[in-house]
Design an enzyme around this catalytic site. Sequence first.
Site, PDB file in Angstrom:
ATOM      1  N   ALA A 141       0.830  -1.216   0.000  1.00  0.00           N
ATOM      2  CA  ALA A 141       0.000   0.000   0.000  1.00  0.00           C
ATOM      3  C   ALA A 141       0.858   1.257   0.000  1.00  0.00           C
ATOM      4  O   ALA A 141       0.351   2.349  -0.290  1.00  0.00           O
ATOM      5  CB  ALA A 141      -0.926   0.007   1.221  1.00  0.00           C
TER       6      ALA A 141
ATOM      7  N   LYS B 265      11.242  -1.589  11.904  1.00  0.00           N
ATOM      8  CA  LYS B 265      10.498  -2.626  11.188  1.00  0.00           C
ATOM      9  C   LYS B 265      10.804  -3.919  11.934  1.00  0.00           C
ATOM     10  O   LYS B 265      11.669  -4.690  11.546  1.00  0.00           O
ATOM     11  CB  LYS B 265      10.969  -2.694   9.735  1.00  0.00           C
TER      12      LYS B 265
ATOM     13  N   PRO C  89       0.975  11.062  -4.988  1.00  0.00           N
ATOM     14  CA  PRO C  89       0.606  10.599  -6.334  1.00  0.00           C
ATOM     15  C   PRO C  89       1.493   9.435  -6.760  1.00  0.00           C
ATOM     16  O   PRO C  89       2.472   9.099  -6.078  1.00  0.00           O
ATOM     17  CB  PRO C  89       0.846  11.842  -7.198  1.00  0.00           C
TER      18      PRO C  89
END
Length: 235
Positions: free
Chosen positions: A13, A37, A210
């Site tokens: 995503a 992470k 974008p």
Amino acid sequence: MSAYFVTGTDTDAGKTLVTSTLLATASAQGLTTLGLKPVASGSRVTPEGLRNSDALALQVQSMPPVSYATVNPWAFAPAIAPHLAASEAGQALNLCDIVTTVGATLAQTPRDLSLIEGAGGWRVPLNDREDFCDIPCAMGLPVILVVGLKLGCLNHARLSAEAIAADGLTLAGWVGSVVDPAFAAESARFADNLDVLKRTLPAPCLGVIPHLEQPSPETAQPFLSLPPLRPLETL
């Protein structure tokens, strides 16, 4: 010291791009940063050991610098669900171990902004009994949701926000990330979808990235704003 958990509506995503960009933005404003992470699959073998590209991106944006092991203590080679990758490696992921490790890192490496990136979406399993979402639940972390903007994103985003609320956590903000350029090509319909997200998600929009030919913190930074920085309660 302010910390957030970053999750997504799905795999790919745009979580790492958003996380690394928010860290870069904070660093550009003179703030200290830390990107974690804790668990990563899809890692490559190097002379230094397994290295995951997402974790390396967060390491680059952690200022002052930290070791790779600090950013990614659990790395696995197969690009599959982390609990399956861990099983293939003869290991078992455990919520208590992860929360203890992450909590110790936050305490020992205090930064103005710390971001802990999950894997995949909100309900990705850690093991047969625990999920990745149990990490922020156990630590009481507010959540930033990265919405992969494509067909179906309205359902994915709203269900994710509902799940976060049902687990008793605060959705501090969300970011739109265009993962399907064809979806954004029809400007009127794209704007209508963004309007629905802005009206229905119970948190401010921190920006919309974008589709970028060369995605990086530098190219994405103009499109994002930082979430509110608030003190992290003692774990």
